[in-house]
Design an enzyme around this catalytic site. Structure first.
Site, PDB file in Angstrom:
ATOM      1  N   ARG A 101      64.006   7.521 -54.899  1.00 16.56           N
ATOM      2  CA  ARG A 101      65.290   8.091 -54.462  1.00 16.56           C
ATOM      3  C   ARG A 101      66.415   7.643 -55.397  1.00 16.56           C
ATOM      4  O   ARG A 101      67.582   7.570 -55.023  1.00 16.56           O
ATOM      5  CB  ARG A 101      65.584   7.697 -53.035  1.00 16.56           C
ATOM      6  CG  ARG A 101      65.543   6.207 -52.817  1.00 16.56           C
ATOM      7  CD  ARG A 101      65.897   5.951 -51.429  1.00 16.56           C
ATOM      8  NE  ARG A 101      65.778   4.544 -51.132  1.00 16.56           N
ATOM      9  CZ  ARG A 101      66.402   4.003 -50.124  1.00 16.56           C
ATOM     10  NH1 ARG A 101      67.177   4.725 -49.380  1.00 16.56           N
ATOM     11  NH2 ARG A 101      66.242   2.725 -49.869  1.00 16.56           N
ATOM     12  N   LYS A 121      71.614   6.693 -56.086  1.00 14.12           N
ATOM     13  CA  LYS A 121      70.565   6.317 -55.136  1.00 14.12           C
ATOM     14  C   LYS A 121      70.830   7.121 -53.869  1.00 14.12           C
ATOM     15  O   LYS A 121      71.917   7.021 -53.286  1.00 14.12           O
ATOM     16  CB  LYS A 121      70.614   4.815 -54.870  1.00 14.12           C
ATOM     17  CG  LYS A 121      69.418   4.309 -54.068  1.00 14.12           C
ATOM     18  CD  LYS A 121      69.294   2.802 -54.180  1.00 14.12           C
ATOM     19  CE  LYS A 121      68.287   2.255 -53.184  1.00 14.12           C
ATOM     20  NZ  LYS A 121      68.192   0.802 -53.230  1.00 14.12           N
ATOM     21  N   ARG A 191      74.933   3.434 -58.958  1.00 16.34           N
ATOM     22  CA  ARG A 191      74.866   2.055 -59.429  1.00 16.34           C
ATOM     23  C   ARG A 191      74.710   2.052 -60.952  1.00 16.34           C
ATOM     24  O   ARG A 191      74.273   3.046 -61.536  1.00 16.34           O
ATOM     25  CB  ARG A 191      73.778   1.269 -58.716  1.00 16.34           C
ATOM     26  CG  ARG A 191      72.418   1.866 -58.803  1.00 16.34           C
ATOM     27  CD  ARG A 191      71.408   1.057 -57.981  1.00 16.34           C
ATOM     28  NE  ARG A 191      70.076   1.576 -58.190  1.00 16.34           N
ATOM     29  CZ  ARG A 191      68.994   1.125 -57.592  1.00 16.34           C
ATOM     30  NH1 ARG A 191      69.078   0.123 -56.745  1.00 16.34           N
ATOM     31  NH2 ARG A 191      67.816   1.644 -57.827  1.00 16.34           N
ATOM     32  N   ASP A 268      57.927  -4.411 -58.570  1.00 10.71           N
ATOM     33  CA  ASP A 268      58.757  -3.239 -58.894  1.00 10.71           C
ATOM     34  C   ASP A 268      60.222  -3.495 -58.573  1.00 10.71           C
ATOM     35  O   ASP A 268      61.081  -2.666 -58.891  1.00 10.71           O
ATOM     36  CB  ASP A 268      58.251  -1.980 -58.154  1.00 10.71           C
ATOM     37  CG  ASP A 268      58.151  -2.195 -56.655  1.00 10.71           C
ATOM     38  OD1 ASP A 268      57.342  -3.026 -56.228  1.00 10.71           O
ATOM     39  OD2 ASP A 268      58.898  -1.527 -55.912  1.00 10.71           O
TER      40      ASP A 268
HETATM   41  N1  LIG Z   1      63.824   7.423 -48.648  1.00  7.59           N
HETATM   42  C1  LIG Z   1      63.030   7.327 -49.695  1.00  7.59           C
HETATM   43  N2  LIG Z   1      62.626   8.447 -50.347  1.00  7.59           N
HETATM   44  C2  LIG Z   1      61.821   8.374 -51.410  1.00  7.59           C
HETATM   45  N3  LIG Z   1      61.344   7.230 -51.928  1.00  7.59           N
HETATM   46  C3  LIG Z   1      61.709   6.100 -51.339  1.00  7.59           C
HETATM   47  C4  LIG Z   1      62.558   6.072 -50.187  1.00  7.59           C
HETATM   48  N4  LIG Z   1      62.727   4.783 -49.826  1.00  7.59           N
HETATM   49  C5  LIG Z   1      62.025   4.032 -50.696  1.00  7.59           C
HETATM   50  N5  LIG Z   1      61.399   4.810 -51.614  1.00  7.59           N
HETATM   51  C6  LIG Z   1      60.551   4.374 -52.722  1.00  7.59           C
HETATM   52  O1  LIG Z   1      59.631   3.418 -52.255  1.00  7.59           O
HETATM   53  C7  LIG Z   1      59.476   2.350 -53.192  1.00  7.59           C
HETATM   54  C8  LIG Z   1      59.776   1.004 -52.573  1.00  7.59           C
HETATM   55  O2  LIG Z   1      61.025   1.053 -51.935  1.00  7.59           O
HETATM   56  P1  LIG Z   1      62.178  -0.029 -52.075  1.00  7.59           P
HETATM   57  O3  LIG Z   1      62.776  -0.167 -50.728  1.00  7.59           O
HETATM   58  O4  LIG Z   1      61.709  -1.221 -52.815  1.00  7.59           O
HETATM   59  O5  LIG Z   1      63.145   0.734 -53.068  1.00  7.59           O
HETATM   60  P2  LIG Z   1      64.541   1.402 -52.920  1.00  7.59           P
HETATM   61  O6  LIG Z   1      65.475   0.569 -52.142  1.00  7.59           O
HETATM   62  O7  LIG Z   1      64.438   2.819 -52.498  1.00  7.59           O
HETATM   63  O8  LIG Z   1      64.934   1.509 -54.415  1.00  7.59           O
HETATM   64  P3  LIG Z   1      65.303   0.524 -55.603  1.00  7.59           P
HETATM   65  O9  LIG Z   1      64.174  -0.427 -55.836  1.00  7.59           O
HETATM   66  O10 LIG Z   1      65.441   1.520 -56.688  1.00  7.59           O
HETATM   67  O11 LIG Z   1      66.603  -0.142 -55.246  1.00  7.59           O
HETATM   68  C9  LIG Z   1      60.367   2.700 -54.377  1.00  7.59           C
HETATM   69  O12 LIG Z   1      59.590   3.287 -55.361  1.00  7.59           O
HETATM   70  C10 LIG Z   1      61.362   3.663 -53.784  1.00  7.59           C
HETATM   71  O13 LIG Z   1      61.866   4.538 -54.758  1.00  7.59           O
END
Ligand SMILES: Nc1ncnc2c1ncn2[C@@H]1O[C@H](COP(=O)(O)OP(=O)(O)OP(=O)(O)O)[C@@H](O)[C@H]1O
Length: 513
Positions: A101, A121, A191, A268
């Site tokens: 996202r 984001k 960001r 990641d």
């Molecule tokens: N609502 C969503 N839609 C699509 N992908 C998501 C969503 N929420 C999380 N992801 C994906 O799941 C994985 C793990 O999520 P995580 O919470 O670590 O990331 P995030 O907060 O979305 O992103 P980032 O690490 O870029 O700050 C990441 O690859 C993220 O992009």
């Protein structure tokens, strides 16, 4: 804003998927996919970080810029893309992941030649969203916007936040996995960071045996972000890995200094540049507790608890070492570097604790002093930040019991008061070993110990207000977090009110953002 100055060098260098319908892509060995953000019909700006915009060369905000800030109707020069990475999550190999996202607009260079990547984001799904929606809710967006800026002003390497906007759409989330999903307001943030590259990008290329791309990625990273490395061949990659270890250890020590618990330190979420990245279920420490994790998903193992962050970062670096093995074939070097990590981490950590206590240098017996202090903090349930603020006020005439009882989450019965008294006597004796004046020692404490930290309950109140159309708290918190070593608002320099002890979002958080 100078949106016309944004370029996308990353997509010119690396293999990517440019297909018309990237959501149906079937090209595994790429580092990115071009993707169009969804765009929003009624976006509304909540806050714009003008200082940051000027700093990175994007300039002032005009009303039309709301479109750019929400990735809506973008101009021709912005070729948007999402990157692919992999990762180890909660200790297990998770295979290919990616910006699910996050969508990149590209990069901007300011007048002094500093480059920054720009990323939305919550602007819609990408080929890496798996089955999720690519959206973000207001709650998590406010948390990321404010906390990343708070970390920056605390002096800690981090991604930063340029803007926070309502998308005008609702998003459905189940905050505590209750089986009762609710609609929440959707939001998008922009960001920025020198680079958003993660350990996971290297892990992906290595796992896919794309060694040429791995080499290109390492070269690109060194050339752009590790400019002091001048060697060639394997030596260049060795110096790179050593520096990544150093930056990571330094970052962990900084998190310990202010009491930041990341909450989800998967590979990641580890920046190759040593930045704090991914503000999800994080928390600042209220009561000092090495075993504290804010992340409900992490409760059973507490893998990412406050006190384990040094050790887990080393585990993550082992995974990076494995990924880099095809280009650093010297196993002994990798092992030695990782084994030295612990020594460097503890040395830097203890130097940091010295500064928190106002000691000018580390002494032989400090180890024991720090261990006693940790036990005292846990047992007397002291607030981590406020404890040090009170320590600054301590002198021969102060009533130590009154000074410290206000910063404990428990009751200080006589036996505990005795322990505190005993500790404070040992502290005063230790202070006598300083070679600097009392004033210099106090200055060391004042510049190391924040007076303001962004506690979860404050964020919670702020989110409630914004949800109800008010921004007063947002403005006050912004002012406070920009001056964390001063007491701008005395009402923020208190321990967490007990009303918030069991409120979800104040004590525990989930990843449902
Ligand atoms: N609502 C969503 N839609 C699509 N992908 C998501 C969503 N929420 C999380 N992801 C994906 O799941 C994985 C793990 O999520 P995580 O919470 O670590 O990331 P995030 O907060 O979305 O992103 P980032 O690490 O870029 O700050 C990441 O690859 C993220 O992009």
């Amino acid at each position: 804003m100078n949106i016309d100055k944004i370029t996308q060098p990353f997509i010119d260098v690396f293999p990517g998927d440019f297909s018309e319908n990237p959501m149906q892509r079937n090209t595994p060995k790429v580092l990115f996919s071009t993707v169009n953000p969804v765009g929003f019909n009624n976006p509304e700006l909540i806050v714009f970080n003008e200082k940051l915009s000027e700093e990175i060369g994007l300039g002032k905000f005009n009303e039309v810029d709301i479109n750019f800030l929400t990735a809506t109707n973008l101009p021709e020069n912005i070729k948007t893309y999402a990157t692919a990475y992999a990762g180890h999550q909660f200790g297990n190999w998770a295979g290919q992941l990616g910006d699910g996202r996050a969508i990149l607009a590209g990069e901007i260079t300011n007048e002094t030649g500093e480059k920054n990547e720009i990323q939305w984001k919550g602007a819609g799904a990408t080929p890496y969203s798996r089955h999720a929606d690519g959206r973000a809710v207001l709650r998590s967006s406010v948390r990321e916007y404010l906390m990343s800026e708070a970390m920056h002003h605390l002096g800690i390497p981090t991604t930063r936040a340029l803007s926070l906007s309502f998308t005008g759409e609702n998003v459905v989330r189940d905050i505590m996995y209750s089986g009762n999903p609710q609609e929440e307001k959707g939001a998008v943030i922009i960001r920025t960071a020198e680079s958003f590259l993660r350990f996971g990008h290297f892990e992906l290329m290595s796992a896919q045996k794309e060694i040429n791309t791995l080499i290109d990625l390492a070269d690109f990273t060194i050339e752009n972000y590790f400019k002091d490395i001048k060697s060639e061949g394997e030596q260049k990659y060795k110096e790179f890995f050593t520096e990544v270890c150093k930056r990571t250890a330094d970052l962990m020590v900084e998190w310990f200094r202010v009491g930041f618990v990341h909450g989800v330190m998967n590979t990641d979420n580890m920046s190759i540049l040593g930045l704090t990245i991914d503000y999800g279920p994080y928390s600042m420490l209220d009561e000092y507790d090495l075993n504290f994790t804010p992340n409900t998903t992490d409760l059973p193992g507490r893998r990412y608890a406050f006190g384990k962050q040094g050790q887990i970062s080393q585990w993550n670096l082992w995974q990076l070492a494995n990924a880099l093995f095809p280009i650093i074939k010297d196993e002994k070097f990798l092992e030695d570097t990782l084994n030295n990590y612990g020594n460097y981490f503890w040395e830097t950590h203890d130097q940091m604790l010295c500064r928190k206590f106002g000691f000018d240098d580390l002494k032989k017996d400090d180890d024991e002093f720090f261990t006693n202090w940790q036990a005292l903090m846990q047992e007397l349930q002291f607030d981590y930040t406020l404890f040090f603020n009170q320590l600054e006020k301590l002198d021969e005439n102060s009533d130590f019991k009154t000074l410290f009882s206000t910063v404990s989450y428990g009751f200080l019965e006589d036996s505990k008061v005795k322990k505190l008294e005993h500790f404070l006597l040992s502290y005063q004796l230790r202070l006598k070993e300083n070679t600097v004046s009392k004033e210099e020692s106090l200055n060391l404490m004042r510049e190391t110990n924040p007076k303001f930290i962004l506690r979860n309950y404050l964020l919670y109140e702020c989110i409630e207000e914004i949800n109800n159309g008010k921004t007063e708290m947002l403005e006050k918190l912004t002012q406070a977090l920009e001056n964390p070593y001063k007491e701008v608002f005395p009402e923020f320099s208190v321990k967490r009110p007990s009303d918030y002890d069991d409120v979800s979002g104040c004590s525990m958080l989930s990843c449902s953002s």
